[in-house]
Design a protein around this motif. Structure first.
Motif, mmCIF file in Angstrom:
data_model
loop_
_atom_site.group_PDB
_atom_site.id
_atom_site.type_symbol
_atom_site.label_atom_id
_atom_site.label_comp_id
_atom_site.label_asym_id
_atom_site.label_seq_id
_atom_site.Cartn_x
_atom_site.Cartn_y
_atom_site.Cartn_z
ATOM 1 N N LEU A 20 0.827 -1.198 0.000
ATOM 2 C CA LEU A 20 0.000 0.000 0.000
ATOM 3 C C LEU A 20 0.868 1.258 0.000
ATOM 4 O O LEU A 20 0.436 2.301 -0.492
ATOM 5 N N PHE A 21 2.051 1.147 0.549
ATOM 6 C CA PHE A 21 2.995 2.260 0.569
ATOM 7 C C PHE A 21 4.364 1.743 0.116
ATOM 8 O O PHE A 21 4.777 0.657 0.530
ATOM 9 N N LEU A 22 5.026 2.521 -0.703
ATOM 10 C CA LEU A 22 6.322 2.105 -1.213
ATOM 11 C C LEU A 22 7.204 3.321 -1.360
ATOM 12 O O LEU A 22 6.862 4.263 -2.077
ATOM 13 N N SER A 23 8.338 3.283 -0.658
ATOM 14 C CA SER A 23 9.314 4.355 -0.769
ATOM 15 C C SER A 23 10.578 3.746 -1.358
ATOM 16 O O SER A 23 11.076 2.748 -0.828
ATOM 17 N N MET A 24 11.058 4.312 -2.429
ATOM 18 C CA MET A 24 12.207 3.716 -3.087
ATOM 19 C C MET A 24 13.156 4.793 -3.601
ATOM 20 O O MET A 24 12.795 5.967 -3.702
ATOM 21 N N GLN A 25 14.350 4.359 -3.905
ATOM 22 C CA GLN A 25 15.380 5.255 -4.407
ATOM 23 C C GLN A 25 15.308 5.326 -5.923
ATOM 24 O O GLN A 25 14.909 4.355 -6.597
ATOM 25 N N TYR A 78 11.140 -1.993 -8.980
ATOM 26 C CA TYR A 78 10.199 -2.581 -8.022
ATOM 27 C C TYR A 78 8.923 -2.973 -8.726
ATOM 28 O O TYR A 78 8.678 -2.578 -9.860
ATOM 29 N N THR A 79 8.112 -3.797 -8.028
ATOM 30 C CA THR A 79 6.868 -4.308 -8.593
ATOM 31 C C THR A 79 5.716 -4.086 -7.630
ATOM 32 O O THR A 79 5.857 -4.331 -6.428
ATOM 33 N N ALA A 106 -4.046 -16.867 -12.440
ATOM 34 C CA ALA A 106 -3.613 -16.576 -11.079
ATOM 35 C C ALA A 106 -4.398 -15.416 -10.485
ATOM 36 O O ALA A 106 -4.244 -15.115 -9.300
ATOM 37 N N ARG A 107 -5.222 -14.737 -11.294
ATOM 38 C CA ARG A 107 -5.977 -13.546 -10.861
ATOM 39 C C ARG A 107 -5.005 -12.505 -10.295
ATOM 40 O O ARG A 107 -5.185 -11.994 -9.169
ATOM 41 N N LEU A 108 -3.980 -12.217 -11.088
ATOM 42 C CA LEU A 108 -2.888 -11.353 -10.647
ATOM 43 C C LEU A 108 -2.432 -10.454 -11.784
ATOM 44 O O LEU A 108 -2.244 -10.903 -12.918
ATOM 45 N N SER A 109 -2.258 -9.190 -11.462
ATOM 46 C CA SER A 109 -1.609 -8.264 -12.372
ATOM 47 C C SER A 109 -0.435 -7.626 -11.652
ATOM 48 O O SER A 109 -0.466 -7.437 -10.434
ATOM 49 N N THR A 110 0.605 -7.320 -12.409
ATOM 50 C CA THR A 110 1.760 -6.650 -11.828
ATOM 51 C C THR A 110 2.054 -5.369 -12.599
ATOM 52 O O THR A 110 1.817 -5.280 -13.812
ATOM 53 N N LEU A 111 2.538 -4.376 -11.879
ATOM 54 C CA LEU A 111 3.014 -3.133 -12.476
ATOM 55 C C LEU A 111 4.476 -3.009 -12.080
ATOM 56 O O LEU A 111 4.796 -2.833 -10.903
ATOM 57 N N ARG A 145 0.683 3.939 -2.765
ATOM 58 C CA ARG A 145 1.302 5.267 -2.774
ATOM 59 C C ARG A 145 2.807 5.105 -2.936
ATOM 60 O O ARG A 145 3.482 4.579 -2.053
ATOM 61 N N LEU A 146 3.312 5.535 -4.073
ATOM 62 C CA LEU A 146 4.722 5.368 -4.423
ATOM 63 C C LEU A 146 5.464 6.685 -4.260
ATOM 64 O O LEU A 146 5.060 7.705 -4.833
ATOM 65 N N THR A 147 6.530 6.646 -3.483
ATOM 66 C CA THR A 147 7.392 7.822 -3.305
ATOM 67 C C THR A 147 8.788 7.442 -3.759
ATOM 68 O O THR A 147 9.353 6.456 -3.280
ATOM 69 N N ILE A 148 9.334 8.221 -4.680
ATOM 70 C CA ILE A 148 10.670 7.951 -5.193
ATOM 71 C C ILE A 148 11.594 9.072 -4.762
ATOM 72 O O ILE A 148 11.365 10.242 -5.084
ATOM 73 N N ASN A 149 12.599 8.690 -4.017
ATOM 74 C CA ASN A 149 13.519 9.668 -3.433
ATOM 75 C C ASN A 149 14.783 9.789 -4.277
ATOM 76 O O ASN A 149 15.280 8.806 -4.798
ATOM 77 N N PRO A 150 15.283 11.034 -4.394
ATOM 78 C CA PRO A 150 16.500 11.237 -5.198
ATOM 79 C C PRO A 150 17.691 10.486 -4.610
ATOM 80 O O PRO A 150 17.742 10.236 -3.422
#
Lengths: 113, 118
Positions: A9-14, A19-20, A69-74, A108-113
């Motif tokens: 539900l929340f994802l913070s990445m560099q 990521y998926t 599989a009733r699955l989608s990925t982004l 909610r995706l947050t991408i940090n510099p």
């Protein structure tokens, strides 16, 4: 009743990382949509997946659908700050399509510099 | 091409008051949708119109919500009387088709009306 669950539900990445986001749904459907929403803005269509095995790519984003599989990925490749947003998947609860969409909770995706 | 238009953009009312929202879809789009999006959640479909007929209103709280689509174009959504839990963003969307018979069914969303019920 169709249920659609996104993970995480929340994802913070560099920046630069991959990521998926996963979208699971509970009943048969072969129509799945991905939308993007920026804070305080409306939803923007990203991908339309209309059959098992469908794969769509746009820039650093790639979406796929496995109806068995009733699955989608982004999948996000080499993330950049501009991709920070909330991403929703939505499944048509009528298998042959009627646009009766049930949305997931959003990631909610947050991408940090 | 002009997008989906909605008004007003913001509305603050007291509970038990009534409120109405307006939507003008993309020209030529036969299908129109109203969604309710509560903060932190995905949109929930309230009602779907095909031209000026209702296709699905199974999740519309009909004791207080009503909607109509005039001449198959503009639509209004009304809440009367409003409750605190109606505070949300109300989104209107339209699509060229419903995804049947090979259509993609892609929905185009308006900017939304943010409602606060005090």
């Amino acid at each position: 009743e169709l249920k659609v669950e996104q993970n995480p539900l929340f994802l913070s990445m560099q920046e630069g990382k991959n990521y998926t986001i996963y979208c699971n749904y509970s009943t048969t459907s072969d129509r799945l949509y991905w939308y993007r929403q920026d804070p305080g803005k409306s939803l923007e269509s990203l991908f339309v997946l209309l059959s098992n095995g469908a794969v769509k790519q746009e820039g650093r984003l790639m979406a796929s659908l496995d109806t068995k599989a009733r699955l989608s990925t982004l999948h996000i490749t080499a993330a950049v700050h501009d991709l920070s947003a909330t991403y929703f998947c939505a499944v048509d609860k009528v298998p042959q399509g009627a646009q009766k969409l049930v949305f997931g909770q959003g990631t909610r995706l947050t991408i940090n510099p | 091409e002009a997008g989906v238009a909605q008004s007003p953009r913001y509305k603050i009312i007291e509970k038990r008051q009534s409120v109405a929202f307006w939507c003008n879809p993309i020209s030529g789009h036969a299908t129109l949708y109203w969604y309710q999006q509560i903060l932190g959640q995905g949109p929930k479909l309230l009602i779907q119109f095909q031209n000026n007929g209702v296709v699905d209103d199974s999740q519309l709280p009909k004791d207080r919500f009503s909607a109509e689509r005039l001449k198959g174009v503009d639509s209004t959504l009304k809440i009367q009387p409003a409750k605190l839990e109606d505070s949300a963003v109300y989104l209107c969307a339209s699509s060229l088709d419903r995804g049947l018979a090979g259509g993609r069914g892609t929905q185009y969303f308006g900017p939304g009306t943010r409602l606060l019920v005090l």
